[in-house]
Design an enzyme around this catalytic site. Structure first.
Site, PDB file in Angstrom:
ATOM      1  N   LEU A  20      27.909-129.104 -22.671  1.00  0.00           N
ATOM      2  CA  LEU A  20      27.561-130.456 -23.113  1.00  0.00           C
ATOM      3  C   LEU A  20      26.881-131.132 -21.937  1.00  0.00           C
ATOM      4  CD1 LEU A  20      30.831-131.762 -24.857  1.00  0.00           C
ATOM      5  CD2 LEU A  20      28.776-130.885 -25.955  1.00  0.00           C
ATOM      6  N   ASP A  21      25.989-132.077 -22.221  1.00  0.00           N
ATOM      7  CA  ASP A  21      25.412-132.868 -21.129  1.00  0.00           C
ATOM      8  C   ASP A  21      26.537-133.552 -20.373  1.00  0.00           C
ATOM      9  OD1 ASP A  21      22.944-132.214 -22.050  1.00  0.00           O
ATOM     10  OD2 ASP A  21      22.524-134.149 -22.979  1.00  0.00           O
ATOM     11  N   TYR A  22      26.288-133.805 -19.104  1.00  0.00           N
ATOM     12  CA  TYR A  22      27.296-134.414 -18.236  1.00  0.00           C
ATOM     13  C   TYR A  22      27.921-135.673 -18.853  1.00  0.00           C
ATOM     14  CZ  TYR A  22      29.177-137.190 -14.453  1.00  0.00           C
ATOM     15  OH  TYR A  22      29.995-137.979 -13.689  1.00  0.00           O
TER      16      TYR A  22
END
Length: 186
Positions: A20-22
């Site tokens: 997942l994106d940060y």
């Protein structure tokens, strides 16, 4: 990392199957045994697998449900590749300033949902790369939220071992729930 250390004494060593994106919360799948890795990673290459995200976007998307098919740059190289995001508005919040939406993807291009929603003029609230900077600044101050409003809520896939339709869900985390609660008082 931290996850592996928790399982030091066990007979397996967990590994992450997708990312997942940060600044995105939600569901992340782990595998247990390295011998299963290829099969488990195959879940994310299967077009029957659907990932559902909850996002708060600027404005009110029109139409209130639709499919975005704008091609996006591949993770490696610069060629454009197919990407499909379907979305539907689940709640239009007071003042039509923002809308809560559900977005479903079968492909997983880099920043796909973020780029696609921005491309129709409804970027994700507090997306610092594709969002509206002035809007985000005001929103951050008013709602005291520290990250983009994007949450990986649901994963539906055919389990490679049981061959059963499997659904895993992750509830909306408290920081995002709090933003929505504040709208009830407007």
């Amino acid at each position: 990392g931290k996850m592996q250390r928790q399982f030091d004494a066990k007979d397996f060593s967990p590994y992450i199957l997708h990312r997942l994106d940060y600044a995105t919360s939600g569901l992340v799948l782990f595998g247990k045994y390295s011998r299963d890795r290829a099969k488990l990673e195959g879940i994310f290459g299967d077009e029957k697998t659907t990932k559902t995200y909850i996002a708060l976007v600027k404005g009110l998307p029109y139409p209130p449900h639709g499919v975005i098919t704008k091609k996006l740059r591949a993770r490696t190289g610069s060629e454009l590749v197919e990407a499909v995001t379907s979305y539907k508005v689940t709640k239009n919040l007071p003042g039509k300033i923002v809308s809560l939406i559900e977005a479903v993807i079968t492909t997983g291009r880099h920043h796909q949902i973020r780029q696609h929603l921005a491309s129709i003029g409804n970027p994700i609230v507090l997306d610092d790369q594709y969002g509206d900077k002035n809007f985000n600044r005001k929103f951050r101050i008013t709602f005291r939220i520290g990250r983009q409003f994007l949450h990986a809520a649901r994963l539906q896939f055919l389990h490679p071992f049981t061959q059963k339709e499997t659904i895993i869900e992750a509830p909306l985390p408290i920081d995002l729930q709090n933003v929505l609660k504040k709208f009830e008082h407007i």
